[in-house]
Design an enzyme around this catalytic site. Structure first.
Site, PDB file in Angstrom:
ATOM      1  N   CYS A 122       0.893  -1.275  -0.028  1.00 23.14           N
ATOM      2  CA  CYS A 122      -0.074   0.172   0.036  1.00 23.14           C
ATOM      3  C   CYS A 122       0.859   1.421   0.073  1.00 23.14           C
ATOM      4  CB  CYS A 122      -0.903  -0.095   1.291  1.00 23.14           C
ATOM      5  SG  CYS A 122       0.131  -0.011   2.725  1.00 23.14           S
TER       6      CYS A 122
ATOM      7  N   CYS B 270       3.397   1.350   2.854  1.00 24.19           N
ATOM      8  CA  CYS B 270       4.638   0.773   2.714  1.00 24.19           C
ATOM      9  C   CYS B 270       5.563   1.554   1.694  1.00 24.19           C
ATOM     10  CB  CYS B 270       4.340  -0.681   1.866  1.00 24.19           C
ATOM     11  SG  CYS B 270       2.873  -1.662   2.958  1.00 24.19           S
TER      12      CYS B 270
ATOM     13  N   ASP C  93      -6.705 -28.923   3.830  1.00 23.82           N
ATOM     14  CA  ASP C  93      -5.568 -29.104   4.888  1.00 23.82           C
ATOM     15  C   ASP C  93      -6.361 -28.547   6.015  1.00 23.82           C
ATOM     16  OD1 ASP C  93      -3.286 -28.887   6.089  1.00 23.82           O
ATOM     17  OD2 ASP C  93      -3.370 -26.904   6.037  1.00 23.82           O
TER      18      ASP C  93
ATOM     19  N   ASP D 299      -2.665 -24.073   3.340  1.00 22.20           N
ATOM     20  CA  ASP D 299      -2.106 -22.606   3.948  1.00 22.20           C
ATOM     21  C   ASP D 299      -0.746 -22.595   3.997  1.00 22.20           C
ATOM     22  OD1 ASP D 299      -2.524 -23.935   6.071  1.00 22.20           O
ATOM     23  OD2 ASP D 299      -2.262 -22.011   7.155  1.00 22.20           O
TER      24      ASP D 299
ATOM     25  N   ASP E  67       1.930 -27.907   2.328  1.00 18.09           N
ATOM     26  CA  ASP E  67       0.812 -28.031   1.598  1.00 18.09           C
ATOM     27  C   ASP E  67       1.122 -27.733  -0.056  1.00 18.09           C
ATOM     28  OD1 ASP E  67      -0.988 -28.826   3.208  1.00 18.09           O
ATOM     29  OD2 ASP E  67      -1.226 -26.659   3.873  1.00 18.09           O
TER      30      ASP E  67
END
Lengths: 47, 723
Positions: free
Chosen positions: B36, B39, B443, B617, B621
């Site tokens: 953004c 940042c 998951d 996540d 995975d």
């Protein structure tokens, strides 16, 4: 007839002018970071 | 996208990333995590604050920070350290050829698009004047108009058609055909024919059709480019995740900075708090705590005892540690996963997009058709010029203009709509793949459950209330869980929190403590993670369990209703897994599954012909997600699984999975409808063109008409809400 010729010629000139401006904007990097430019307007430079 | 580890790089080596002459140097950094305006401002101001830096500019679209300075005063390391101190990932950026090529391609497409629009306006204006008023013009004026149209259309088409000509040429060079081959043929032939007719003062001028064709096709091409480009942006983020440098302890006790690549088993490495282990190793120093979220997806800090193994990617959250290296970088877990991920992505790139499947049938058909029209007219005794004109008319009419728009138009509308609904779609063909799934694999930790702990054991109400009076003063997740379990109530006077230990306060004059075992003087065993002691009473332990997402059950039910089977794979133990599966309503589940077994399971499902959606996540995975037919990651996922996934959900809910599925299925329906519309148009127009009845005006009008129809059909996706 000269009227038509003038209209066509001037329309072409205007169109080419717009093209030249757009090409210049592209090559000077104004389209390189559209996301960043959209956010940058929110940065408060005064602080 | 490549996920290879970066080449060897020692601290001194960074100079090779520095460009420019003495006096004016620049250095590029890949920044991870900037999203953004805040940042941008923080990073640019921070880096400009380094003495000597003249310029710092962050490109948010590519994540590239460009730092310029004069003289040799600024060390690249200082820039990297400053950005990392601000809380962002930073890696020296090896001016990657692919990224620059992408930017150049985007610019070329925009330039072509602008030129084609310019050409269309003028050519159509000139030729329309001829169609409607040509009879009132003198021959000289008509000729001038034709030549003017030619002077605009020919260079514009040749320049703006580059993307198609190049792609057609490279495809022909590999002895294949793609959609761009008939497009290029139609463009070049129509230009040639029109020029020939202009020389002969004929009527069949296709200049306007050629330019308009280029314009409409470029719109489709540009939309497609924007979609793909967004997906590639994600690839860079992995760069910032791999630690490159390590501090090795020399035999004499000093430390030296070396490339992680140069570490060999037996080396000893110092890791400060907050640093990431570059390779697998054993902890040699005092006990510490690590955040294994990169490795397991579980973000809670895990205590590590001396002698215990530590995996690459683990972040030290406790005191500084000394690690004895047991595996080289290329044998460490993170590199392993990156390799698996890459392999998965290669399998996926073999997926043939719907449009390409259509093109494979379309190209030979059109070529045969045009050739037979040519032959047919020659057989009935027409002169070669007439026969060629009619054959070219067929090519122009069948030019897959609407086909070129059919897919990108729908995908842009679909991704736009999903974006508003909180799903970030990384590639257009991900939607096609999602529409085909028949099995969803989830998951558990972090996906079906959240990191928010809830109190699990029965604690006497009086004790709970006392503990809550301390807990309400803290923002620690476990304290919050106690406060939530007890409900609203008073807060203890003078409650003081010692970070990492616990809270102390007075309750009716007695000193009470809530915190870890040592803080409360409790035995350090069992599954209790939080203790409470009032005065001299025996400490009471609190146990916690993870929370199942409230929408999990609804989500699974919604998927079953759409005839999608559901499975759960988790690395966790059987007990918690069974509880989550039962509460979410999942019948098929597997516990204790490691990253490699997950990938193997997905491989097996693929071999059985199942089309699997993987929702996960953790980094554990990631490999499985890359192997799945399509994958979705929640926004809370680790960077690497967001990178491996096709779609990322913003916001803290999983329901958009169903939304994405519905939209993708409807998008597929619309694409097929669009193909049907385009085919219908061709079926009616081809006989007319073959029999020589199509005038250039009709060709241009029907082309624009069918493209408009296809685009409007695509827009329906955003008009009507899903049921």
């Amino acid at each position: 007839m000269t009227g038509i010729a003038l209209v066509i010629a001037s329309a072409l000139l205007v169109g080419l002018g717009a093209l030249v401006v757009l090409f210049w904007a592209l090559s000077s990097g104004q389209y390189d970071d559209l996301d960043g430019d959209a956010e940058r307007i929110l940065i408060d430079d005064d602080s | 996208m490549t996920l290879l580890l970066r080449p060897a790089e020692t601290a001194d080596d960074l100079t090779r990333y520095v460009h420019g002459e003495a006096g004016s140097r620049s250095f590029e950094v890949a920044v991870n995590g900037a999203r953004c305006a805040g940042c941008i401002a923080k990073i640019e101001a921070g880096v400009r604050g380094i003495a000597g830096v003249r310029e710092a500019r962050l490109n948010l679209s590519t994540g590239k920070l460009r730092v310029g300075w004069e003289g040799a005063a600024v060390a690249p390391q200082a820039v990297l350290r400053r950005v990392r101190d601000l809380g962002y990932g930073a890696q020296p950026f090896d001016a990657e050829a692919t990224l620059d090529a992408d930017a150049a391609q985007g610019r070329l497409l925009l330039r072509c698009l602008a030129l084609a629009a310019f050409g269309t306006v003028f050519t159509v204006g000139l030729t329309d004047a001829l169609w409607y008023g040509g009879d009132d013009m003198s021959a000289a004026v008509r000729a001038t108009f034709y030549w003017l149209a030619a002077a605009i259309a020919i260079p514009v088409t040749l320049y703006a058609g580059q993307p198609f000509f190049r792609s057609a040429w490279s495809s022909l060079a590999r002895r294949r055909t793609n959609m761009d081959v008939p497009i290029s043929a139609a463009l070049l032939l129509s230009l040639g024919l029109s020029l020939y007719q202009t020389l002969l003062r004929g009527q069949d001028i296709y200049f306007d059709a050629a330019v308009m064709l280029v314009l409409l096709l470029l719109v489709g091409r540009y939309l497609d480019f924007r979609l793909r480009n967004r997906a590639r942006g994600a690839a860079r983020h992995l760069l910032a995740m791999q630690s490159l440098l390590a501090r090795r302890i020399k035999p004499d006790g000093d430390s030296e900075t070396v490339s992680a690549r140069d570490l060999v088993p037996g080396d000893r490495v110092i890791l400060a708090s907050g640093e990431r282990a570059p390779v697998n190793g054993l902890l040699e120093s005092q006990a510490t705590e690590v955040d294994n979220s990169l490795v397991t997806g579980e973000s809670a800090a895990v205590p590590v005892l001396p002698g215990a193994p530590l995996q690459a990617g683990a972040i030290i959250t406790g005191p500084a540690a000394v690690l004895r290296v047991t595996a080289r970088v290329e044998d460490s877990l993170v590199a392993d996963l990156a390799r698996l991920l890459e392999a998965g992505q290669q399998t996926r790139s073999r997926y043939v997009k719907l449009a390409d499947r259509v093109a494979r049938a379309y190209v030979p058909l059109v070529t045969v058709l045009a050739l037979s029209v040519l032959a047919g007219w020659l057989v009935v005794g027409a002169p070669l010029a007439t026969a060629a004109t009619h054959a070219i008319a067929v090519l122009i009419i069948t030019c897959p203009c609407a086909l070129g728009l059919a897919v990108p138009a729908v995908q842009v509308v679909a991704t736009g709509r999903l974006f508003r609904d909180g799903v970030f779609v990384k590639s257009g063909d991900a939607l096609e793949r999602l529409a085909e799934i028949d099995l969803a694999v989830f998951d558990k930790t972090g996906t079906l459950t959240t990191d928010v702990p809830v109190l699990a054991n029965a604690v006497p109400p009086a004790v709970l209330e006392d503990a809550a009076r301390l807990a309400r003063a803290s923002r620690h997740p476990l304290a919050r869980a106690v406060a939530v379990a007890a409900g609203a109530g008073p807060v203890a006077q003078d409650a003081r929190e010692t970070p990492g230990e616990g809270i102390e306060g007075l309750l009716e004059g007695e000193v009470c403590r809530l915190g870890n075992a040592a803080w409360c003087g409790a035995p350090r065993d069992g599954s209790a993670r939080l203790w409470f002691r009032r005065g001299d009473h025996t400490p009471v332990g609190f146990e916690f369990q993870e929370t199942i997402r409230p929408e999990a059950r609804k989500l699974i039910a919604a998927l079953s209703m759409r005839h999608i089977a559901v499975e759960m794979l988790t690395g966790d133990r059987g007990g918690p897994a069974a509880r989550v599966a039962r509460e979410a309503g999942i019948a098929n589940w597997c516990a204790g599954v490691g990253p490699r077994e997950k990938a193997a399971h997905l491989e097996q499902l693929r071999a059985q012909g199942r089309r699997v959606l993987m929702v996960g996540d953790g980094i554990n995975d990631a490999a499985a997600m890359a192997l799945a037919h399509v994958s979705i990651a929640p926004g809370s996922a680790t960077d690497i699984s967001q990178l491996a996934s096709d779609m990322v959900i913003r916001g803290d809910t999983l329901m958009p999975v169903v939304e994405a599925l519905d939209v993708s299925r409807r998008a597929r329906r619309l694409v097929l409808q669009n193909f049907a519309l385009a085919a219908l148009y061709n079926v009616t127009a081809i006989p007319l063109a073959a029999s020589g009845l199509v005038t250039p005006l009709i060709a241009a009008a029907t082309m624009a008409g069918s493209s408009l129809l296809v685009t409007l059909n695509a827009l329906r996706l955003s008009w009507r809400r899903a049921a």
